[in-house]
Design an enzyme around this catalytic site. Structure first.
Site, mmCIF file in Angstrom:
data_model
loop_
_atom_site.group_PDB
_atom_site.id
_atom_site.type_symbol
_atom_site.label_atom_id
_atom_site.label_comp_id
_atom_site.label_asym_id
_atom_site.label_seq_id
_atom_site.Cartn_x
_atom_site.Cartn_y
_atom_site.Cartn_z
ATOM 1 N N SER A 123 -5.052 -8.577 -4.906
ATOM 2 C CA SER A 123 -3.868 -7.778 -4.566
ATOM 3 C C SER A 123 -2.576 -8.285 -5.194
ATOM 4 O O SER A 123 -1.537 -7.637 -5.050
ATOM 5 C CB SER A 123 -3.701 -7.713 -3.046
ATOM 6 O OG SER A 123 -4.648 -6.829 -2.484
ATOM 7 N N LYS A 126 -0.626 -5.870 -7.216
ATOM 8 C CA LYS A 126 0.336 -4.955 -6.594
ATOM 9 C C LYS A 126 1.772 -5.314 -6.967
ATOM 10 O O LYS A 126 2.676 -4.476 -6.882
ATOM 11 C CB LYS A 126 0.160 -4.957 -5.079
ATOM 12 C CG LYS A 126 -1.119 -4.280 -4.573
ATOM 13 C CD LYS A 126 -1.144 -4.232 -3.050
ATOM 14 C CE LYS A 126 -2.323 -3.419 -2.512
ATOM 15 N NZ LYS A 126 -3.564 -4.188 -2.463
ATOM 16 N N SER A 178 -0.086 -5.239 2.069
ATOM 17 C CA SER A 178 -1.070 -5.060 0.994
ATOM 18 C C SER A 178 -1.887 -3.778 1.164
ATOM 19 O O SER A 178 -3.107 -3.771 0.974
ATOM 20 C CB SER A 178 -2.009 -6.272 0.923
ATOM 21 O OG SER A 178 -2.582 -6.397 -0.354
ATOM 22 N N LYS A 284 3.162 -12.945 -2.059
ATOM 23 C CA LYS A 284 2.069 -11.982 -1.920
ATOM 24 C C LYS A 284 0.756 -12.739 -1.823
ATOM 25 O O LYS A 284 0.577 -13.785 -2.462
ATOM 26 C CB LYS A 284 2.036 -11.032 -3.136
ATOM 27 C CG LYS A 284 1.044 -9.899 -3.034
ATOM 28 C CD LYS A 284 1.548 -8.804 -2.124
ATOM 29 C CE LYS A 284 0.472 -7.773 -1.847
ATOM 30 N NZ LYS A 284 -0.617 -8.308 -0.977
#
Length: 412
Positions: A123, A126, A178, A284
């Site tokens: 992720s 992203k 997420s 993140k």
């Protein structure tokens, strides 16, 4: 006379050879260093499941080319641990196959491990999607979620088909929780999954993330998915210069509005260092079976802002966020000791054309502090070959004058 001429020619030949060697040596030094045979130099480790199996009738794309000149400086091509000379090794317990600690303000790479090894982002990709969003969509633009958006493989925020959300609200769901449903909703708004992946890859190439190929908008594994600790450090560095991105990753709590008859949804930032690690600025997290655990986070201390990226890490013996905290501590300690950087984050590929320099962030200096054939060419527009030819012609003229003068002197 013959001996005089011979000596003159010998001096001329020696001078010419020395001059040519002096000129050719910088040219060789500026040539691209050969990267070592590090593990995963071309591609991530083989997948453990069928997530990267191409769709029927399609083939998996070949691995991305490995640049001849490593982005970030010569040491970024090294295998294993890369630390300043004389520096202590990083703390024990770090399980990441690749990692990098950088100064978010100067772009200096403080320390790293296999920074250009190809890994999977999970992720963390992203972050790249968010960059496309903040540069192409208005924060207040409304987006209506589709049935397909709402049915994505989770982690999900809980979008409702037919529900209307703003870009800003969705960005919070994308980066804080997420949300794969949010990633798909953004892809729909940006022209579809294929078009969005193409935009993500175009942006990665433009800013010099040459190890990166997005296969999905969300970070779910797909054919050809690839990145590196260096690239994700570059992408995060660039993203943290965007006020909307920096604000969202620093948000601890957010409430998604009610939609489709369903109540409001409170979401919480899944980055566990936020509010715990002193001066933490946001980041993140990510995980897939193939990528394993991935992480990016930044913190500020005594006016210094550092960020860490970790790829292919494991939650044992300690949690990945705790491993990241120790790496941040290590980076701040090296900064306090004024350690010499081992590389530099740059916003352009080493072979970028002058037109590409527009993507450099304000205050950044491209390949400053690194050696590359491209930077050498920019500094010397006439070229090494041109100077060699000029010197040869000059020395021939001088040599002819010396020989002629010696002949006249001998004849007299």
């Amino acid at each position: 006379m013959h001996s005089v001429v011979s000596r003159s020619l010998k001096v001329f030949t020696t001078t010419l050879a020395a001059a040519l060697l002096a000129l050719s040596t910088p040219a060789l030094a500026a040539a691209a260093p050969q990267q070592g045979q590090c593990a995963n130099r071309q591609a991530p480790p083989p997948p453990v499941d069928t997530s990267e199996k191409p769709a029927p009738g399609k083939q998996a794309p070949p691995p991305l080319a490995v640049p001849a000149v490593p982005a970030g400086g010569d040491r970024m091509a090294e295998c294993g641990l890369i630390t300043p000379d004389g520096a202590l090794n990083p703390p024990d317990g770090n399980t990441a196959a690749s990692w990098l600690v950088q100064d978010l303000d100067t772009g200096a790479v403080i320390a790293a491990k296999d920074p250009h090894a190809r890994q999977r982002p999970a992720s963390l990709i992203k972050t790249l999607l968010a960059l496309v969003v903040v540069t192409q969509l208005d924060p207040l633009q409304p987006i209506v979620a589709t049935k397909e958006d709402a049915e994505q493989e989770c982690t999900c925020v809980g979008l409702v088909a037919g529900g209307q959300y703003t870009v800003d609200q969705l960005l919070h769901g994308l980066l804080m929780h997420s949300g794969n449903d949010v990633a798909h909703a953004f892809a729909t708004a940006l022209g579809g999954v294929d078009a969005t992946v193409a935009k993500m890859n175009a942006l990665a190439a433009k800013i010099g993330a040459l190890d990166t190929r997005a296969a999905t908008p969300s970070g779910l594994d797909g054919p050809g998915m690839s990145t590196s600790a260096y690239d994700l450090s570059l992408i995060f560095h660039y993203a943290m210069k965007q006020p909307e991105f920096a604000k969202v990753v620093a948000t601890k709590n957010f409430v998604f509005p009610p939609a489709g008859g369903k109540p409001a949804i409170p979401i919480y930032n899944d980055n566990k260092l936020l509010g715990v690690y002193p001066g933490f600025l946001g980041g993140k997290t990510g995980f897939t079976d193939d990528a394993r655990h991935t992480y990016v986070g930044a913190a500020q201390r005594k006016g210094k802002r550092l960020a860490v990226v970790m790829l292919r890490a494991e939650q044992k013996p300690t949690k990945v966020v705790d491993q990241a905290a120790k790496l941040l501590d290590y980076g701040f300690a090296l900064e306090a000791d004024r350690a010499v950087p081992v590389g530099r984050i740059t916003y352009q590929a080493p072979a970028a054309t002058p037109a590409d320099s527009s993507v450099l962030a304000e205050g950044d200096t491209g390949n400053s502090g690194t050696s590359s054939a491209a930077s050498a060419a920019k500094e010397d527009p006439f070229g090494v070959t041109g100077w060699i030819i000029t010197l040869v012609v000059f020395l021939i003229i001088v040599g002819g004058f010396v020989v002629g003068h010696q002949r006249k002197k001998a004849a007299g």
